[in-house]
Design a protein around this motif. Structure first.
Motif, mmCIF file in Angstrom:
data_model
loop_
_atom_site.group_PDB
_atom_site.id
_atom_site.type_symbol
_atom_site.label_atom_id
_atom_site.label_comp_id
_atom_site.label_asym_id
_atom_site.label_seq_id
_atom_site.Cartn_x
_atom_site.Cartn_y
_atom_site.Cartn_z
ATOM 1 N N ARG A 1 0.833 -1.194 0.000
ATOM 2 C CA ARG A 1 0.000 0.000 0.000
ATOM 3 C C ARG A 1 0.875 1.255 0.000
ATOM 4 N NH1 ARG A 1 -4.889 0.495 -1.992
ATOM 5 N NH2 ARG A 1 -6.445 1.364 -0.591
ATOM 6 N N LEU A 2 1.894 1.211 0.838
ATOM 7 C CA LEU A 2 2.787 2.362 0.955
ATOM 8 C C LEU A 2 3.498 2.635 -0.369
ATOM 9 C CD1 LEU A 2 3.631 4.353 3.104
ATOM 10 C CD2 LEU A 2 5.539 2.871 3.688
ATOM 11 N N ALA A 3 3.849 1.528 -1.044
ATOM 12 C CA ALA A 3 4.561 1.675 -2.320
ATOM 13 C C ALA A 3 3.685 2.352 -3.383
ATOM 14 C CB ALA A 3 5.033 0.311 -2.810
ATOM 15 N N GLN A 4 2.364 2.363 -3.156
ATOM 16 C CA GLN A 4 1.482 3.071 -4.101
ATOM 17 C C GLN A 4 1.552 4.588 -3.909
ATOM 18 O OE1 GLN A 4 -2.285 1.216 -3.084
ATOM 19 N NE2 GLN A 4 -2.133 -0.221 -4.789
ATOM 20 N N LEU A 5 2.089 5.002 -2.741
ATOM 21 C CA LEU A 5 2.070 6.430 -2.416
ATOM 22 C C LEU A 5 3.451 7.060 -2.310
ATOM 23 C CD1 LEU A 5 -0.581 6.288 0.455
ATOM 24 C CD2 LEU A 5 -0.988 6.909 -1.916
ATOM 25 N N TRP A 6 4.402 6.301 -1.737
ATOM 26 C CA TRP A 6 5.714 6.889 -1.463
ATOM 27 C C TRP A 6 6.720 6.402 -2.491
ATOM 28 C CZ3 TRP A 6 6.858 6.590 4.550
ATOM 29 C CH2 TRP A 6 5.880 7.333 5.223
ATOM 30 N N ASP A 7 7.881 7.100 -2.539
ATOM 31 C CA ASP A 7 8.941 6.665 -3.442
ATOM 32 C C ASP A 7 9.595 5.395 -2.897
ATOM 33 O OD1 ASP A 7 11.661 7.686 -1.974
ATOM 34 O OD2 ASP A 7 9.924 8.935 -1.540
ATOM 35 N N ILE A 8 10.202 4.661 -3.789
ATOM 36 C CA ILE A 8 10.704 3.328 -3.449
ATOM 37 C C ILE A 8 11.831 3.398 -2.406
ATOM 38 C CG2 ILE A 8 12.284 3.191 -5.439
ATOM 39 C CD1 ILE A 8 10.174 0.325 -4.111
ATOM 40 N N TYR A 9 12.640 4.467 -2.471
ATOM 41 C CA TYR A 9 13.739 4.622 -1.511
ATOM 42 C C TYR A 9 13.179 4.658 -0.086
ATOM 43 C CZ TYR A 9 17.411 6.950 1.157
ATOM 44 O OH TYR A 9 18.327 7.266 2.127
ATOM 45 N N SER A 10 12.133 5.453 0.097
ATOM 46 C CA SER A 10 11.544 5.571 1.438
ATOM 47 C C SER A 10 10.943 4.241 1.872
ATOM 48 C CB SER A 10 10.454 6.645 1.447
ATOM 49 O OG SER A 10 10.976 7.871 1.041
ATOM 50 N N VAL A 11 10.235 3.586 0.959
ATOM 51 C CA VAL A 11 9.557 2.329 1.322
ATOM 52 C C VAL A 11 10.590 1.271 1.744
ATOM 53 C CG1 VAL A 11 8.075 0.476 0.469
ATOM 54 C CG2 VAL A 11 7.625 2.828 -0.212
ATOM 55 N N GLN A 12 11.733 1.261 1.051
ATOM 56 C CA GLN A 12 12.749 0.257 1.377
ATOM 57 C C GLN A 12 13.337 0.443 2.774
ATOM 58 O OE1 GLN A 12 15.291 0.758 -1.980
ATOM 59 N NE2 GLN A 12 14.429 -0.982 -3.069
ATOM 60 N N HIS A 13 13.213 1.645 3.309
ATOM 61 C CA HIS A 13 13.776 1.900 4.639
ATOM 62 C C HIS A 13 12.770 1.660 5.766
ATOM 63 C CE1 HIS A 13 17.857 3.340 3.957
ATOM 64 N NE2 HIS A 13 17.398 3.748 2.787
ATOM 65 N N MET A 14 11.594 1.152 5.423
ATOM 66 C CA MET A 14 10.590 0.951 6.472
ATOM 67 C C MET A 14 10.669 -0.482 7.004
ATOM 68 S SD MET A 14 9.208 3.931 6.513
ATOM 69 C CE MET A 14 7.703 3.859 7.455
ATOM 70 N N CYS A 15 10.516 -0.625 8.320
ATOM 71 C CA CYS A 15 10.494 -1.989 8.861
ATOM 72 C C CYS A 15 9.241 -2.193 9.725
ATOM 73 C CB CYS A 15 11.760 -2.329 9.608
ATOM 74 S SG CYS A 15 12.504 -0.993 10.519
ATOM 75 N N MET A 16 8.836 -3.446 9.790
ATOM 76 C CA MET A 16 7.578 -3.784 10.474
ATOM 77 C C MET A 16 7.733 -3.729 11.987
ATOM 78 S SD MET A 16 4.973 -5.857 8.786
ATOM 79 C CE MET A 16 5.064 -7.462 9.495
ATOM 80 N N VAL A 17 6.699 -3.303 12.664
ATOM 81 C CA VAL A 17 6.648 -3.442 14.130
ATOM 82 C C VAL A 17 5.304 -4.070 14.477
ATOM 83 C CG1 VAL A 17 8.192 -1.568 14.846
ATOM 84 C CG2 VAL A 17 5.837 -1.037 14.301
ATOM 85 N N GLN A 18 5.325 -4.889 15.494
ATOM 86 C CA GLN A 18 4.058 -5.514 15.909
ATOM 87 C C GLN A 18 4.212 -6.015 17.335
ATOM 88 O OE1 GLN A 18 2.510 -8.776 16.494
ATOM 89 N NE2 GLN A 18 0.622 -7.559 16.564
ATOM 90 N N LYS A 19 3.348 -5.596 18.229
ATOM 91 C CA LYS A 19 3.393 -6.115 19.598
ATOM 92 C C LYS A 19 2.072 -5.823 20.303
ATOM 93 C CE LYS A 19 6.596 -6.458 23.410
ATOM 94 N NZ LYS A 19 7.931 -6.171 23.879
#
Ligand code: ADP
Ligand code: MG
Length: 582
Positions: free
Chosen positions: A208-226
């Motif tokens: 979803r994010l890749a539909q909105l942001w540039d690929i460089y930014s998306v590649q720097h995102m990491c998942m969090v879940q707790k």
């Protein structure tokens, strides 16, 4: 004499509308929320002239029967709750039943709606709260609401609308938030007939994010879940890694049960999680989804429902900070395992030391912001000091000794000041370097607008680029100062800064923002090992700068550890007084 009178229903409606409908983006928000509440899987948003001329939202949701379509415009009419206690189990965005009534009070509204179980739909026209027309029409399933003549009835509010680009940028940010919160809904955004975003359903948040942001930014995102069971809260989403930083907080989105909210305490907690990783002034990007039982929040505290109160607010802030820290540590650990250790640091030797002269003066009043004040330098502007460089401490401070103490110079702050001054002196003649291959970067439509607005000023500072598409910039030449920097990162930062200072009328402030950002990028950094020649150059050049005691952001460049302070610490002042022979 009686002075109090009851206002007419019309005036009451206009006043109430002020709470809900502040600007075009508030209308888009209410309409999108209604569409999602109606179970739509497809929402098209059409905006003209930043929403000032027209807003149209079309959905394929459940639609309304003719009676409901008329009732929807009346104040406090809702299908979502019956009593206030229903808020404890609320799953919809709406509950007050006032959005359509408020919008209708300050605009011309057309509603076309049809339930899928019937053959025909209803078309209704409402102008300034008055029902003008209602008829049966043939139309697709779902609802279409069109708003025009916004604020014609309240010119005072119209005066406060900003430029088309600013209004549209707010709408775009809002649409991003709903696109991110509803990855299964197909959303499209059009501006002046042009398709800006087409986001078909996807299965993951990253997609979803890749539909909105540039690929460089998306590649720097990491998942969090707790899950934090003790406070009844679950946190999940994406956060940027340690290597990524923005220059404002516009890329931080917080959601509570998919409701986009503003909460400065939570943003602060998130940023605290990056302490020791980001230098001050840098911000992460993040999408944080908070899920909780509706009874543990109050969604009824803000007129536009932009804020939410949490029963366990403090615990939530701490949990978010801890989660971010944990994730970043884990990320860094993984990367350390992947890379071999770097070679040991270079140490400046005693024989590399040499003598030079530095003159300091008091902080002169200036137009730049000064956030920190220099308290301990009590030297007058006439005072000239003979100082000798004795080394570099912590690869961060240049140390000089002189008769009355040791001067510490923050190498980054000092170098920033020097470059800032040079950029000011060389304005319009900043040496530039054409790039062999133009550097491409993808940017938003609003960034394009900002770039266009400041293209000449940027060129005067040596940053030359062309717009080569609706969301693409080609950087063709850069200032020589930026030759060793990640160019697209610097241009990204410049645009973020211009975004933050947008609306700033004073051209000097824009110059300041550009020079300060370029100086920061080009200056030596804390942690850089400096050769003696470089240290000497910095010290000598700093001496020639105006406002040499602070960097362009207002941090001190220089600090004097007085000999008398040292003597006090070692009780030498006592010795001098009482045991002069030692
Ligand atoms: P609220 O959303 O708080 O109920 P609104 O004024 O936004 O109040 O809407 C009033 C009512 O109109 C809603 O409760 C809903 O029943 C109906 N409605 C509004 N928009 C739509 C839509 N796009 N599709 C179906 N029903 C809608
Ligand atoms: Mg609503």
């Amino acid at each position: 004499m009686e002075k109090i009178r009851l206002l007419s229903q019309n005036e009451v409606a206009k006043i109430a509308a002020g709470q809900v409908v502040e600007r075009p983006v508030s209308i888009v928000k209410e309409l999108i929320e209604n569409s999602i509440d109606a179970g739509a899987t497809r929402i098209d948003i059409y905006v003209e002239h930043g929403g000032k001329d027209l807003i149209r939202v079309v959905d394929n949701g459940c639609g309304m029967c003719p009676q409901d379509a008329q009732l929807a415009f009346a104040q406090h009419t809702t299908s979502k709750i019956s009593i206030l206690d229903d808020l404890n189990s609320l799953t919809s965005y709406g509950f007050r039943g006032e959005a359509l009534a408020s919008i209708a009070a300050v605009s011309h509204m057309q509603l076309i709606t049809k339930e899928s179980t019937v053959q025909t739909g209803t078309r209704i026209i409402v102008e300034r709260s008055q029902l003008m027309n209602s008829e049966t029409v043939a139309c697709p399933d779902g609802t279409e609401i069109e708003i025009s003549k916004l604020f014609d009835a309240v010119p005072a509010r119209k005066k406060f609308l900003k430029t088309v680009e600013t209004e549209f940028n707010q709408i775009q940010n809002l649409v991003h938030a709903y696109v991110l919160a509803h990855e299964q809904v197909h959303m499209r955004l059009f501006h002046d007939g042009k398709l800006i975003h087409n986001c078909p359903p996807v299965n993951t948040l990253e997609a979803r994010l890749a539909q909105l942001w540039d690929i460089y930014s998306v590649q720097h995102m990491c998942m969090v879940q707790k899950d934090f069971a003790s406070i009844g809260i679950g946190l999940n989403g994406l956060i940027s890694d340690h290597a990524y930083g923005r220059y404002n907080s516009a890329h931080i989105y917080l959601f509570v049960n998919k409701r986009w909210i503003k909460n400065t305490a939570l943003v602060r907690a998130l940023i605290k999680g990056y302490a020791n990783i980001h230098q001050p002034g840098k911000f992460p990007a993040a999408l944080i989804f908070i899920t909780t039982d509706p009874s543990l929040i109050d969604v009824n505290i803000h007129p536009r429902k932009e804020e939410v109160q949490f029963v366990h607010a403090c615990a939530l802030e701490k949990s978010l900070q801890a989660l971010v820290q944990e994730q970043l540590e884990e990320r860094v650990r993984t990367q350390l395992r992947e890379f071999s250790p770097a070679s040991g640091p270079f140490v400046c030797k005693q024989e590399d030391l040499y003598a030079c002269t530095v003159k300091t003066d008091n902080l002169a009043p200036e137009q730049e912001p000064v956030f920190f004040t220099q308290k301990n330098i009590a030297l007058s502007s006439e005072q000239s000091i003979n100082a000798r460089i004795i080394g570099q401490y912590h690869n961060t401070y240049i140390m000089l000794e002189q008769e009355d103490g040791i001067i510490f110079i923050d190498q980054h702050a000092a170098h920033e000041r020097i470059i800032y001054q040079e950029l000011a002196n060389q304005f319009e003649h900043v040496p530039t370097m054409p790039l062999l291959f133009a550097q491409m970067m993808s940017i938003t439509e609003y960034d394009i607008y900002l770039f266009r607005q400041h293209q000449t000023i940027l060129a005067c500072h040596g940053v030359i680029a062309d717009i080569i598409g609706p969301d693409r910039l080609a950087i063709t030449a850069i200032s020589l100062y930026l030759k060793n920097t990640a160019i697209t990162e610097v241009v990204r930062a410049l645009l973020d800064d211009l975004h933050t200072s947008n609306g700033e009328q004073d051209v000097a402030c824009v110059h300041h923002a550009i020079r300060a950002r370029m100086a920061c990028a080009a200056a030596v950094k804390a942690g850089d090992v400096l050769l003696p020649e470089k240290m000497r150059e910095i010290v000598q050049q700093l001496e020639r700068c105006q406002n040499k005691l602070t960097c362009p952001h207002g941090r001190p460049t220089t600090w004097l550890l007085q000999r008398t302070e040292l003597e006090k610490k070692f009780k030498r002042d006592y010795i001098q007084k009482h045991e002069s022979r030692l």
